[in-house]
Motif scaffolding. Structure first.
Motif, PDB file in Angstrom:
ATOM      1  N   UNK B 476     -55.565 -21.556 -46.206  1.00 21.81           N
ATOM      2  CA  UNK B 476     -56.828 -21.440 -46.716  1.00 21.81           C
ATOM      3  C   UNK B 476     -57.132 -20.433 -47.529  1.00 21.81           C
ATOM      4  N   UNK B 477     -56.122 -19.186 -47.650  1.00 19.30           N
ATOM      5  CA  UNK B 477     -56.243 -18.611 -48.819  1.00 19.30           C
ATOM      6  C   UNK B 477     -56.098 -18.862 -50.239  1.00 19.30           C
ATOM      7  N   UNK B 478     -55.596 -20.155 -50.223  1.00 15.91           N
ATOM      8  CA  UNK B 478     -55.082 -21.198 -51.580  1.00 15.91           C
ATOM      9  C   UNK B 478     -56.154 -22.528 -51.383  1.00 15.91           C
ATOM     10  N   UNK B 479     -57.174 -23.065 -50.898  1.00 16.61           N
ATOM     11  CA  UNK B 479     -57.690 -24.483 -50.993  1.00 16.61           C
ATOM     12  C   UNK B 479     -58.920 -24.182 -52.227  1.00 16.61           C
ATOM     13  N   UNK B 480     -59.503 -23.048 -52.224  1.00 14.48           N
ATOM     14  CA  UNK B 480     -60.648 -22.387 -52.472  1.00 14.48           C
ATOM     15  C   UNK B 480     -60.221 -22.569 -54.616  1.00 14.48           C
ATOM     16  N   UNK B 481     -58.724 -21.588 -54.703  1.00 17.14           N
ATOM     17  CA  UNK B 481     -58.075 -22.190 -56.251  1.00 17.14           C
ATOM     18  C   UNK B 481     -58.111 -23.536 -56.192  1.00 17.14           C
ATOM     19  N   UNK B 482     -57.096 -23.781 -55.631  1.00 16.57           N
ATOM     20  CA  UNK B 482     -56.722 -25.138 -56.006  1.00 16.57           C
ATOM     21  C   UNK B 482     -57.936 -26.366 -56.354  1.00 16.57           C
ATOM     22  N   UNK B 483     -59.030 -26.121 -55.419  1.00 16.05           N
ATOM     23  CA  UNK B 483     -60.042 -27.308 -55.314  1.00 16.05           C
ATOM     24  C   UNK B 483     -60.376 -26.726 -56.903  1.00 16.05           C
ATOM     25  N   UNK B 484     -60.412 -24.873 -57.215  1.00 14.31           N
ATOM     26  CA  UNK B 484     -61.595 -25.172 -58.665  1.00 14.31           C
ATOM     27  C   UNK B 484     -59.952 -25.876 -59.734  1.00 14.31           C
ATOM     28  N   UNK B 485     -59.039 -25.421 -59.695  1.00  8.62           N
ATOM     29  CA  UNK B 485     -58.254 -26.453 -60.825  1.00  8.62           C
ATOM     30  C   UNK B 485     -58.234 -28.148 -60.892  1.00  8.62           C
ATOM     31  N   UNK B 486     -58.702 -28.578 -59.525  1.00  5.32           N
ATOM     32  CA  UNK B 486     -58.897 -29.968 -59.606  1.00  5.32           C
ATOM     33  C   UNK B 486     -60.053 -30.315 -60.162  1.00  5.32           C
ATOM     34  N   UNK B 487     -61.160 -29.475 -59.903  1.00  4.51           N
ATOM     35  CA  UNK B 487     -63.174 -29.636 -60.254  1.00  4.51           C
ATOM     36  C   UNK B 487     -62.698 -29.893 -62.019  1.00  4.51           C
ATOM     37  N   UNK B 488     -61.853 -28.504 -62.067  1.00  6.06           N
ATOM     38  CA  UNK B 488     -61.966 -28.280 -63.617  1.00  6.06           C
ATOM     39  C   UNK B 488     -61.297 -29.600 -64.011  1.00  6.06           C
ATOM     40  N   UNK B 489     -59.944 -29.917 -63.982  1.00  5.68           N
ATOM     41  CA  UNK B 489     -58.976 -30.802 -64.480  1.00  5.68           C
ATOM     42  C   UNK B 489     -60.048 -32.330 -64.503  1.00  5.68           C
ATOM     43  N   UNK B 490     -60.636 -32.272 -63.786  1.00  7.61           N
ATOM     44  CA  UNK B 490     -61.685 -33.727 -63.320  1.00  7.61           C
ATOM     45  C   UNK B 490     -63.344 -33.757 -64.116  1.00  7.61           C
ATOM     46  N   UNK B 491     -63.645 -32.928 -64.813  1.00  3.06           N
ATOM     47  CA  UNK B 491     -64.397 -32.264 -65.559  1.00  3.06           C
ATOM     48  C   UNK B 491     -63.657 -32.509 -67.598  1.00  3.06           C
ATOM     49  N   UNK B 492     -62.627 -32.120 -67.629  1.00  2.00           N
ATOM     50  CA  UNK B 492     -62.377 -32.188 -68.551  1.00  2.00           C
ATOM     51  C   UNK B 492     -62.184 -33.709 -68.825  1.00  2.00           C
ATOM     52  N   UNK B 493     -61.016 -33.976 -67.445  1.00  2.00           N
ATOM     53  CA  UNK B 493     -61.086 -35.151 -68.075  1.00  2.00           C
ATOM     54  C   UNK B 493     -62.099 -36.479 -68.460  1.00  2.00           C
ATOM     55  N   UNK B 494     -63.055 -36.126 -67.766  1.00  2.00           N
ATOM     56  CA  UNK B 494     -64.369 -36.752 -67.520  1.00  2.00           C
ATOM     57  C   UNK B 494     -65.097 -36.081 -68.852  1.00  2.00           C
ATOM     58  N   UNK B 495     -64.962 -35.366 -69.711  1.00  2.00           N
ATOM     59  CA  UNK B 495     -65.317 -34.922 -70.836  1.00  2.00           C
ATOM     60  C   UNK B 495     -65.047 -35.343 -71.838  1.00  2.00           C
ATOM     61  N   UNK B 496     -63.765 -35.267 -72.020  1.00  2.98           N
ATOM     62  CA  UNK B 496     -63.130 -36.231 -73.007  1.00  2.98           C
ATOM     63  C   UNK B 496     -63.550 -37.635 -72.994  1.00  2.98           C
ATOM     64  N   UNK B 497     -63.568 -38.458 -71.556  1.00  2.06           N
ATOM     65  CA  UNK B 497     -63.825 -40.260 -71.609  1.00  2.06           C
ATOM     66  C   UNK B 497     -65.636 -40.164 -72.039  1.00  2.06           C
ATOM     67  N   UNK B 498     -66.442 -39.584 -71.761  1.00  4.62           N
ATOM     68  CA  UNK B 498     -67.510 -40.156 -72.113  1.00  4.62           C
ATOM     69  C   UNK B 498     -67.326 -40.009 -73.505  1.00  4.62           C
TER      70      UNK B 498
END
Lengths: 484, 508
Positions: B476-498
Motif C-alpha cells: 500500500x505504501x509503495x504502490x502509488x509511487x511505483x505506479x507513477x514510476x511506471x507511467x512516467x517510464x512508459x510515457x517517455x518511451x511512447x514520446x520517444x517512439x512517437x
C-alpha cells in the motif's frame, strides 16, 4: 585614469614598509628578538589582510597600469595572507626547538608574501616578473635556512638552480611576446590579440612560442607536471614550516597569476593554451596520484599530493570559463586550509623531542593521541575529496566547469585519478587506526598548533554550512576577471 | 502535512547523539558504558520518530511528503531538499530499525574503542537516512559518499584478520563507482541547470546523453548492489566486518544501489534503461546462478551469506528493470525482506561467533542439542531467506518472478532455478551447523541465546512474518509511487517512439 595611484596598492606599501621596519628591529635588538619579530610579522599580515578586506571592490589600476586590483585579486590576496600568517604563526615552536630562531626567518617570509601580493596584482609582464622574483629569491633563502644541514642546503640549491631556469624561460617567453605583440601590458596585449582575431589573422607563431615559454615558467612555480621534479626534493629537504609555507601561499599566488595571464591578455588564444593546460593537468593529476603511493616520507607524500591538487586546479583553467575560475578559487581556498592543517599535524610529529617524518611514525596514533588522529583523518578524507568534507566541494566545482566546457575525457581521467589518490590518503588513516603504535609521538602538542589543527579540521567539516557565502565570494572574484 | 522538519530531525538526531558521545569523559569503563547507552537511546529515539513517519504517511499518492527546502548554494541553484515517497520511506524505517539492533548486537562484542565505534555507527545512520531522504542530487551524493567514511573505519578498526585489505577494497571499489556518478550528476546539472530531484523526474534528457549518464550511474549502483562481476568486494567486506557492520552493510548499504536504480536510472533515464535492461538481466541471472553455486562451496558462514546476498540482490535488479507493477513491488519487498533477513542471518552467525570465535562451518555441529531457541530462530530466518511461503522472502521472490515472466520468460526461468539453488545452500548450511551429532568437545558448554539477543531477534522475526503474511501493508505504501514510476517510464518511451512512427507513416 592611469596614474601613480598608490591608494589601491596600500596593503603592499604597508607590507613593504613594515618588513623593513621589522628588519631594522631585528638588526638592532639582535639576540632574542625572533619571537617578537615573528609575532609582529603575523600582526602585520593580519593588518594587511584587513586593509584588503576593507578596500573598495572596484577595479583600479596603479603605477601606470602595472598594478591592478579587483575582486579577484582581493580574494586571492586574502588567501595568500591567510596562508602566510598561519604558516608563519605555526613555525615559531619549530624554529625555536631546532635552533633556527633568527629574526631573518619571519622577515624573509614577509618579503616572499609581499612578492606574492605583487604577483597576484600584476598587470604587466614586468611587474609579474618583479613579484615573482621577490617571492622566489626569498623562498630560496628560507629553504636553505638550516645551512648546517646538508639536506636543507641541497634543497635550497636545487630550488635555486631550477627556479632560475624557469625564470629564464619566463623571461625568454616575455621577450618573445613583447617582440611580436609590441607591449608587455596585459590590456595592450589583449587589444592586440583581439584585433588579430577581429581581422581574422592567425596569431603570429612567435607570440605562441612566447606564450608556451611563459606558461612553462609559470607551471614550474605551481609544480605542474612536467615541471614538478624539484618539488619532492625541496619539500623533503626544507625545514618543515618552510615546506608548509611553500605548499600553501606561493601555490595560490602562482595559480592566481597563471589564471590572470591566461584568461586576461591571452584570453583570445584560448584554443592554443587550452591544449597545453589539459596536458599538464592530466599529467599532474595522474603523476600526483600514482607517484605518491610508494612514498615513505610524509613530506614527499605531501609534495606529490600538492602536484595532484594543482592538476585539479588546472582542470578549472582548462575549462577557461567563468565557472572554471570560480572552481579554481574555491579549490584554492579549500586546499590552502586543508594543507595548513595537515602541515600543522606534521609539525606535531616528534619523538622524544626529535622531529620525525616517516609515514610509519603515525602508526597507532588513533590510540596514542585520538584527537590529533581524528583531525588528521578528517583532513585526509577531505584531501581525498570524500563528501561531506570540504575537499569534495573543490573537486565538485572544477569538474562542473570541465563538464560544462565539454572536457569529458579530462573529467573522467580526473575523477579516476582522485580514486587512486584516495588510496594513499586513506593509507594514512589506516596507519593511524588499524595498526598498533610502534613508537609514540610526543605529547602534549603546543597551543598554537593545537588551535591550528582544531580550527582547520573543523573548517573541513563545517564547510557545508558556509558553502553558500564562500562560493558566492568566489563567483564575484571570477566575474571580476571576465568583466574587462 | 505538518510544518516541522521531521525528516531533518530523523536524519540528524543520531549525529547529535554522536556529538554527545564525543564529549563523554571519564574512566575507560564509564566511557564505554555511557557511550553504549547514549547510542542506544539516540538510535531508539530516531526509530520512534521514524515510526511517526510510517503512521502519518499518506498512502495512495506518489507525491513527496514531509518536504523541506532550504536554499544552500544560491548561485548554483543547489538547495538542501528533503522528502520521502513510497519508495524511500520504507528504507528510512529499515535503517532506523537496524541501527539500534546493531548497537545492541555490539553491546558485548565490541570491547575496544567503544566510544569511537558508537560515534561511527551514529554518523553512519545519519548518512544512510539522509541519503534516502535527500531530494537534491548534490545532497544525495554527499550522503551517498559520506557513508564510506564510517563504514571504512568500522571494517578497518573493528574487523577481523584481513580487515585492512577488505576495508580498502570496499572503499576503493565503491569510490571508483561513485565518482563516475558524480560526473553524471554534474552532466545532468549542466544539461538542465537544476539538481532538484522531483523536477528532474519530470525532465526528459536527450537519448544520446541518457546512454552515457545511465552507464555512469550504473557504475556506481552496480558496485553498491553489488552486481556480478563487481561483487567481489562484498564477501571480503562482510567476512571481515564486525557483526554489526555486516548487518548494516547487507541490510542497508546494498539497498542504496537498488534504490538508486529505482530513483534515478529508471525515471530520469527511461530510454537508456529500456536499452540496457537486457544487460541488467544478463548480469543478474549470472549473479543469481553463479553466486548461488559459489555459496554452496563456502566454508565460512559469513561468506556464504554474503554470496547469497549477491544472488538475492540479483533478483532485485531483475525486478526493477522489468518495469512492471509486480516486478518493482517485488524488488522493493525483496530489498526490505533481504534487509531484515540477511541482517538477521549475520546476527545469527554473530551469536555463535561471539561464543566460539570462529565462523567456519566445520567448527560446529549438532548445535540444536545445546541451543534449541537459537536453532529455532536460525530456522525462521533460513526459511525466509529460502523464500518459504508465509515469510517475507516468498512475497518478494514471487512478485519478481511474476514481473519477469511478463517480460522475458527465459530470465524468469533462470531466476527461478536460482531459487532452488538458494534452498540448497541454505538448507545444507543449516544441516551442517544445527543438526547431526555434537562431536566437538568444546561445544558441550556453549550457552543458548540470552535475553539481550532474543530482544534483538524478536522484532526481526515479527517483521519477517508480517511481511510474509500481510504484505499489503507494505505494498500500500509503495504502490502509488511505483505506479507513477511506471507511467512516467512508459510515457517517455511512447514520446520517444512517437516521432519515429510519424516519420514512417506521415499523415497526409
Amino acid at each position: 585614469m592611469i596614474s601613480l595611484d598608490l591608494t589601491s596598492a596600500l596593503p603592499e606599501v604597508f607590507l613593504a614598509c613594515a618588513a623593513m621596519v621589522l628588519l631594522m628591529l631585528g638588526v638592532f635588538r639582535r639576540a632574542g628578538s625572533t619571537r617578537l619579530v615573528l609575532v609582529l610579522t603575523v600582526v602585520v599580515l593580519a593588518v594587511a589582510l584587513l586593509l584588503i578586506v576593507f578596500s573598495p571592490d572596484d577595479r583600479a589600476l596603479a603605477f601606470n597600469g602595472l598594478f591592478v586590483t579587483d575582486n579577484f585579486t582581493a580574494y586571492m590576496k586574502v588567501l595568500v595572507l591567510l596562508g602566510a600568517a598561519l604558516t608563519i604563526g605555526m613555525s615559531l615552536g619549530y624554529i625555536e626547538r631546532e635552533q633556527m630562531d633568527r629574526f631573518e626567518f619571519p622577515v624573509l617570509m614577509l618579503f616572499a608574501t609581499l612578492g606574492m601580493l605583487a604577483m597576484v596584482s600584476a598587470n604587466d609582464l614586468i611587474s609579474l616578473y618583479l613579484g615573482l622574483e621577490l617571492q622566489s629569491l626569498s623562498l630560496y633563502v628560507i629553504t636553505a635556512f638550516r645551512r648546517d644541514s646538508v639536506r636543507s642546503s641541497e634543497a635550497g640549491l636545487k630550488y635555486f638552480v631550477l627556479g632560475a631556469l624557469s625564470s629564464g624561460m619566463l623571461l625568454y617567453g616575455s621577450s618573445m611576446v613583447y617582440g611580436f605583440a609590441g607591449s608587455t601590458n596585459f590590456e595592450a596585449l589583449a587589444e592586440v590579440l583581439a584585433a588579430d582575431l577581429a581581422f581574422g589573422r592567425a596569431p603570429s607563431l612567435g607570440l605562441i612560442v612566447g606564450l608556451v615559454f611563459l606558461l612553462a615558467g609559470l607551471a614550474f612555480k605551481v609544480s605542474a607536471v612536467p615541471f614538478h621534479m624539484w618539488t619532492p626534493d625541496v619539500y623533503e629537504g626544507a625545514p618543515t614550516p618552510v615546506t608548509a609555507f611553500l605548499a600553501s601561499a606561493p601555490k595560490v599566488a602562482a595559480m592566481a597569476l597563471i589564471v590572470r595571464v591566461m584568461v586576461g591578455p591571452f584570453g583570445d588564444l584560448f584554443e592554443q593554451w587550452q591544449q597545453i593546460v589539459v596536458v599538464i593537468s592530466v599529467g599532474s593529476m595522474v603523476l600526483g596520484a600514482f607517484a605518491a603511493i610508494n612514498q615513505t616520507n610524509i613530506k614527499r607524500l605531501m609534495a606529490y599530493s600538492s602536484i595532484g591538487h594543482m592538476g585539479y586546479v588546472l582542470v578549472g583553467l582548462a575549462a577557461g570559463t567563468e565557472a572554471g575560475v570560480l572552481g579554481i578559487v574555491v579549490y584554492l581556498a579549500i586546499y590552502l586550509i586543508m594543507n595548513i592543517g595537515t602541515f600543522a599535524c606534521i609539525l606535531c610529529m616528534s619523538q622524544e623531542g626529535r622531529m620525525v617524518e616517516r609515514i610509519e611514525d603515525l602508526k597507532g596514533l588513533g590510540k596514542s593521541n585520538p584527537l590529533m588522529a581524528l583531525a588528521m583523518t578528517i583532513l585526509m578524507f577531505s584531501m581525498a575529496g570524500i563528501p561531506p568534507l570540504a575537499g569534495f566541494f573543490g573537486k565538485y566545482f572544477v569538474f562542473l566547469a570541465a563538464i560544462k566546457a565539454g572536457l569529458y575525457a579530462l573529467a573522467v581521467i580526473g575523477v579516476l585519478a582522485s580514486v587512486v589518490g584516495a588510496f594513499y590518503y586513506v593509507r594514512i588513516v589506516k596507519l593511524m587506526y588499524f595498526e598498533e603504535p610502534a613508537e609514540v609521538l610526543d605529547r602534549p602538542i603546543g597551543a598554537v598548533l593545537r588551535l591550528m589543527i582544531t580550527g582547520t579540521s573543523l573548517a573541513m567539516v563545517l564547510f557545508l554550512l558556509v558553502a553558500g557565502p564562500v562560493v558566492g565570494g568566489a563567483g564575484a572574484a571570477a566575474a571580476a576577471l571576465f568583466a574587462g | 502535512m505538518s510544518d516541522w522538519p521531521l525528516l531533518s530531525l530523523i536524519t540528524f538526531l543520531p549525529l547529535l547523539g554522536a556529538a554527545f558521545i564525543f564529549f563523554i569523559r571519564g574512566e575507560q569503563e564509564d566511557i564505554a558504558r555511557n557511550a553504549r547507552s547514549v547510542a542506544l537511546w539516540f538510535s531508539l529515539g530516531t526509530f520512534v520518530l521514524s515510526l511517526w513517519l510510517w503512521f502519518s504517511f499518506e498512502r495512495g499518492t506518489a507525491a513527496f511528503q514531509w518536504a523541506e527546502e532550504v536554499l544552500w548554494i544560491p548561485g548554483f541553484n543547489i538547495s538542501y531538499r528533503m522528502g520521502v515517497d513510497g519508495i524511500s520511506m520504507p528504507f528510512v524505517l529499515l535503517s532506523t530499525l537496524l541501527t539500534p539492533l546493531c548497537i545492541l548486537a555490539s553491546w558485548e562484542a565490541i570491547k575496544v574503542r567503544v566510544k569511537e565505534y558508537m560515534i561511527a555507527f551514529l554518523v553512519l545512520e545519519t548518512m544512510m537516512v539522509g541519503m534516502f531522504c535527500a531530494l537534491d542530487l548534490v545532497v544525495f551524493y554527499i550522503f551517498f559518499e559520506g557513508v564510506l567514511i564510517p563504514m571504512f573505519l568500522i571494517i578497518g578498526v573493528w574487523g577481523g584478520a584481513r580487515r585492512v585489505y577488505s576495508a580498502f577494497k570496499f572503499f576503493l571499489f565503491t569510490l571508483a563507482g561513485s565518482v563516475l556518478m558524480l560526473l553524471a550528476i554534474l552532466a545532468i546539472y549542466f544539461e538542465t541547470g537544476i539538481t532538484d530531484i522531483p523536477t528532474l523526474l519530470e525532465t526528459r534528457l536527450p537519448p544520446e546523453t541518457q546512454k552515457w549518464l545511465w552507464l555512469a550511474f550504473f557504475a556506481s549502483f552496480a558496485v553498491k548492489v553489488p552486481m556480478w562481476p563487481v561483487h567481489t568486494w562484498l564477501p571480503d567486506a562482510h567476512v571481515e566486518a564486525p557483526t554489526a557492520g555486516s548487518v548494516i552493510l547487507a541490510g542497508v548499504l546494498l539497498k542504496m544501489g537498488g534504490y538508486g536504480f529505482l530513483r534515478f536510472s529508471l525515471p530520469m533515464l527511461p530510454l537508456a534503461s529500456a536499452d540496457f535492461a537486457i544487460l541488467i538481466y544478463v548480469l543478474s541471472v549470472v549473479a543469481v546462478i553463479y553466486t548461488s553455486l559459489v555459496a554452496l562451496a563456502q566454508e565460512d558462514m559469513k561468506k556464504l551469506i554474503a554470496y547469497s546476498s549477491v544472488a538475492h540482490m540479483g533478483l532485485v535488479t531483475v525486478g526493477i528493470f522489468t518495469v512492471t507493477q509486480q516486478g518493482i513491488e517485488g524488488a522493493m519487498i525483496q530489498m526490505l525482506s533481504h534487509g531484515v533477513v540477511s541482517a538477521a542471518l549475520f546476527l545469527i552467525v554473530g551469536v555463535i561467533y561471539d561464543r566460539m570465535h570462529s565462523r567456519l562451518i566445520e567448527r560446529y555441529d549438532g548445535l540444536v542439542e545445546r541451543m534449541p531457541a537459537y536453532a529455532l530462530m536460525f530456522m525462521v530466518f533460513m526459511l525466509a531467506s529460502v523464500g518459504l511461503p508465509g515469510t517475507s522472502g516468498f512475497v518478494g521472490e514471487f512478485l519478481v518472478l511474476v514481473g519477469a515472466f511478463q517480460v522475458n520468460t527465459a530470465v524468469a526461468v533462470l531466476c527461478a532455478s536460482g531459487m532452488v539453488l538458494g534452498a540448497a545452500y541454505m538448507l545444507y548450511l543449516y544441516r551442517r551447523v544445527i543438526f547431526g551429532k555434537m562431536t566437538k568437545e568444546d561445544l558441550r558448554t556453549i550457552l543458548d541465546i540470552s535475553w539481550r539477543e532474543k530482544a534483538i531477534f524478536a522484532p526481526l522475526i515479527a517483521v519477517v512474518l508480517w511481511m510474509g503474511i500481510y504484505p499489503m501493508s507494505f505494498i500500500d505504501v509503495m504502490a502509488a509511487s511505483v505506479a507513477n514510476v511506471i507511467d512516467n517510464y512508459e510515457a517517455a518511451l511512447a514520446a520517444a517512439e512517437g516521432p519515429s512512427l510519424a516519420a514512417l507513416w506521415p499523415v497526409e
